[in-house]
Design a protein around this motif. Structure first.
Motif, short mmCIF file in Angstrom:
data_model
loop_
_atom_site.label_atom_id
_atom_site.label_comp_id
_atom_site.label_asym_id
_atom_site.label_seq_id
_atom_site.Cartn_x
_atom_site.Cartn_y
_atom_site.Cartn_z
N GLU B 79 22.64 8.85 6.43
CA GLU B 79 22.37 8.82 7.85
C GLU B 79 22.07 10.24 8.35
N GLY B 80 21.18 10.33 9.31
CA GLY B 80 20.85 11.63 9.84
C GLY B 80 19.63 12.25 9.17
N GLU B 81 19.15 11.61 8.09
CA GLU B 81 17.95 12.12 7.42
C GLU B 81 16.74 11.87 8.30
N ARG B 82 15.72 12.66 8.05
CA ARG B 82 14.42 12.37 8.61
C ARG B 82 13.42 12.39 7.47
N HIS B 83 12.45 11.48 7.52
CA HIS B 83 11.39 11.51 6.52
C HIS B 83 10.08 11.24 7.22
N MET B 84 9.06 11.89 6.74
CA MET B 84 7.75 11.70 7.34
C MET B 84 6.72 11.43 6.27
N SER B 85 5.85 10.48 6.51
CA SER B 85 4.76 10.21 5.58
C SER B 85 3.93 11.47 5.47
N PHE B 86 3.58 11.79 4.26
CA PHE B 86 2.79 13.00 4.02
C PHE B 86 1.41 12.55 3.57
N ASP B 87 1.38 11.58 2.70
CA ASP B 87 0.12 10.93 2.44
C ASP B 87 0.36 9.44 2.18
N LEU B 88 -0.64 8.69 2.50
CA LEU B 88 -0.60 7.23 2.35
C LEU B 88 -1.88 6.82 1.65
N LYS B 89 -1.76 5.92 0.69
CA LYS B 89 -2.96 5.39 0.05
C LYS B 89 -2.82 3.89 -0.04
N LEU B 90 -3.85 3.20 0.37
CA LEU B 90 -3.86 1.74 0.34
C LEU B 90 -5.05 1.26 -0.47
N SER B 91 -4.82 0.31 -1.36
CA SER B 91 -5.91 -0.40 -2.05
C SER B 91 -5.89 -1.83 -1.57
N LEU B 92 -7.01 -2.26 -1.02
CA LEU B 92 -7.10 -3.61 -0.46
C LEU B 92 -7.87 -4.50 -1.41
N MET B 93 -7.25 -5.58 -1.84
CA MET B 93 -7.90 -6.43 -2.83
C MET B 93 -8.46 -7.72 -2.26
N ARG B 94 -7.83 -8.19 -1.19
CA ARG B 94 -8.27 -9.44 -0.58
C ARG B 94 -8.20 -9.27 0.93
N THR B 95 -9.05 -9.97 1.64
CA THR B 95 -8.94 -9.93 3.10
C THR B 95 -7.73 -10.76 3.53
N VAL B 96 -7.19 -10.37 4.66
CA VAL B 96 -6.01 -11.04 5.21
C VAL B 96 -6.43 -11.65 6.55
N ARG B 97 -6.04 -12.89 6.77
CA ARG B 97 -6.52 -13.63 7.94
C ARG B 97 -5.47 -13.72 9.04
N VAL B 98 -5.97 -13.91 10.24
CA VAL B 98 -5.08 -14.15 11.37
C VAL B 98 -4.30 -15.44 11.10
N GLY B 99 -3.02 -15.41 11.37
CA GLY B 99 -2.17 -16.58 11.14
C GLY B 99 -1.39 -16.48 9.85
N GLU B 100 -1.85 -15.63 8.95
CA GLU B 100 -1.11 -15.44 7.70
C GLU B 100 0.07 -14.49 7.95
N THR B 101 1.04 -14.54 7.05
CA THR B 101 2.17 -13.61 7.14
C THR B 101 2.14 -12.70 5.93
N LEU B 102 2.15 -11.41 6.22
CA LEU B 102 2.15 -10.42 5.15
C LEU B 102 3.58 -10.09 4.75
N ARG B 103 3.82 -10.10 3.46
CA ARG B 103 5.13 -9.69 2.93
C ARG B 103 4.93 -8.40 2.15
N ALA B 104 5.68 -7.39 2.49
CA ALA B 104 5.52 -6.08 1.84
C ALA B 104 6.80 -5.66 1.18
N GLU B 105 6.74 -5.43 -0.10
CA GLU B 105 7.91 -4.96 -0.83
C GLU B 105 7.75 -3.46 -1.07
N GLY B 106 8.63 -2.69 -0.46
CA GLY B 106 8.61 -1.24 -0.62
C GLY B 106 9.60 -0.80 -1.67
N THR B 107 9.22 0.12 -2.51
CA THR B 107 10.08 0.60 -3.59
C THR B 107 10.07 2.13 -3.62
N VAL B 108 11.20 2.71 -3.85
CA VAL B 108 11.28 4.17 -4.01
C VAL B 108 11.10 4.51 -5.48
#
Lengths: 145, 145, 145, 145
Positions: B79-108
């Motif tokens: 607790e008390g830490e701060r972290h800031m994104s320094f770089d972000l990279k996204l690879s998009l493989m499929r289009t995502v449609r309105v009404g769908e729910t995106l599930r994102a699993e983040g891993t360190v």
């Protein structure tokens, strides 16, 4: 492609018409300038964009960068084209605060038959806050798939 | 760090409390699961996220990915830490449609004294639609700058 | 595509034949394992790869990652295909020393008609030292352009 | 930092002395120009860099880009600094052939106390063939860890 041949969609955005993109309207993105291969987009950073550390969430900065690169790409492609981000990369150099206005200059580096590459520089008050690059898959109108 | 030692902020999110991040609330991001070094976040794709081609704007997908990686990082930092994104990279493989729910699993993948690296996989209905990676600058509470 | 249908080029590499790629030979890259959508490549870090700070130059780590992803892609594409890296992203978590052996596991995340996405994890002695992702433009043999 | 204050290592490279980096010597990388925040490096593409498709392996292009960004960073940091690539991103727009000479212009976009961001444009015969960006972790001489 000269400025006068740019897609009507881009021309209308320049004249201040509302974007046909709900995302642009929701985020408050406006197209201020467009020339072949280059656009300037702005986005005010609102309270809703604040992350739990009190500054602008990086996702919105990426959204603006993607929008600027996408619209820059649209300036060099004929009407009826479709392009989709294939990869996006953002480097964040400074935090962006609520109340500030982000200015994103999108530039086309390469526009091939099937793929394109763009980059973007994002400034607040003349200071570079982030850079982005993106690859796009392009479907020109004459392509049937 | 065990699950019971995770920051109270993460614990409260898991219990369904509203996020202290305006961006999470605006985007409708919820934390469903959290374990040391891993989180699962979901986001419904709404009409507002539609781009002019009718599908989900890539910026929102990046926003969710950044959120998932950031919260995964918070599970391994005190607790008390701060972290800031320094770089972000996204690879998009499929289009995502309105009404769908995106599930994102983040891993360190790496959490050093000053920097950290995370990655994220995003699925819709069990299909991989995007992957992301991100670097973060970390300020641990004991650091004075 | 099953293992027995993989391109003869990949089969020969697995049997220990010299690579037809001068770059692989120069860098000492060997293919140890290949299954549909996945390969394992190794590269010994030699004196020549030392940068002026005394550790392995990041470019060689990227070269190995690109090679692992490219060969993984070849396991799911028919003979006669061509693929080219379109973008490469590397996250470096630990320095790699001369004398160590890098093991790179390349995985195909998506293989579309025209584009593909891969990722790679690089280890030294069981420790994760870097991750990579890459996008590829694919020309399948039946495509005429 | 003015040109005359640049690290002796950079000054010597400009005067044509051999690099202290084995990797630079192996790859044939030369520093042609250096100004505060900017360098120009060149690399001849040799037979050894050929991949199995007959063109320059992307890893060597990344190696040159990393070198150009790293040396640009060295022009704005005091002697005794150490910097390490933290992430590297390359976008490849055109294939590069054996016999061609790659010219890489590295630029520093941001040089903070602990992190830095650079970018690079790579040309062959005046044509843009690739762009790169990189993040670096910086250890300034006064820092004790």
């Amino acid at each position: 492609m000269t400025k006068s041949e740019m897609q009507p969609r881009i021309q209308r955005l320049l004249e201040g018409e509302e974007s046909t993109s709900a995302a642009w309207r929701w985020l408050g993105i406006k197209l201020l300038e467009a020339a072949p291969g280059r656009t300037l987009c702005v986005m005010p950073v609102t309270e809703e964009m604040r992350n739990h550390q009190g500054v602008c969430h990086g996702g919105f900065i990426t959204a603006l960068a993607d929008s600027a690169m996408g619209s820059a790409l649209a300036t060099v492609l004929p009407e009826g084209e479709r392009h989709m981000s294939f990869d996006l990369k953002l480097s964040l150099m400074r935090t962006v605060r609520v109340g500030e206005t982000l200015r994103a200059e999108g530039t086309v580096l390469h526009a091939g038959r099937r793929t394109a590459v763009g980059e973007c520089r994002l400034h607040v008050d003349g200071k570079l806050v982030a850079t982005a690059s993106g690859s796009f898959v392009v479907h020109r109108p004459e392509q049937t798939d």
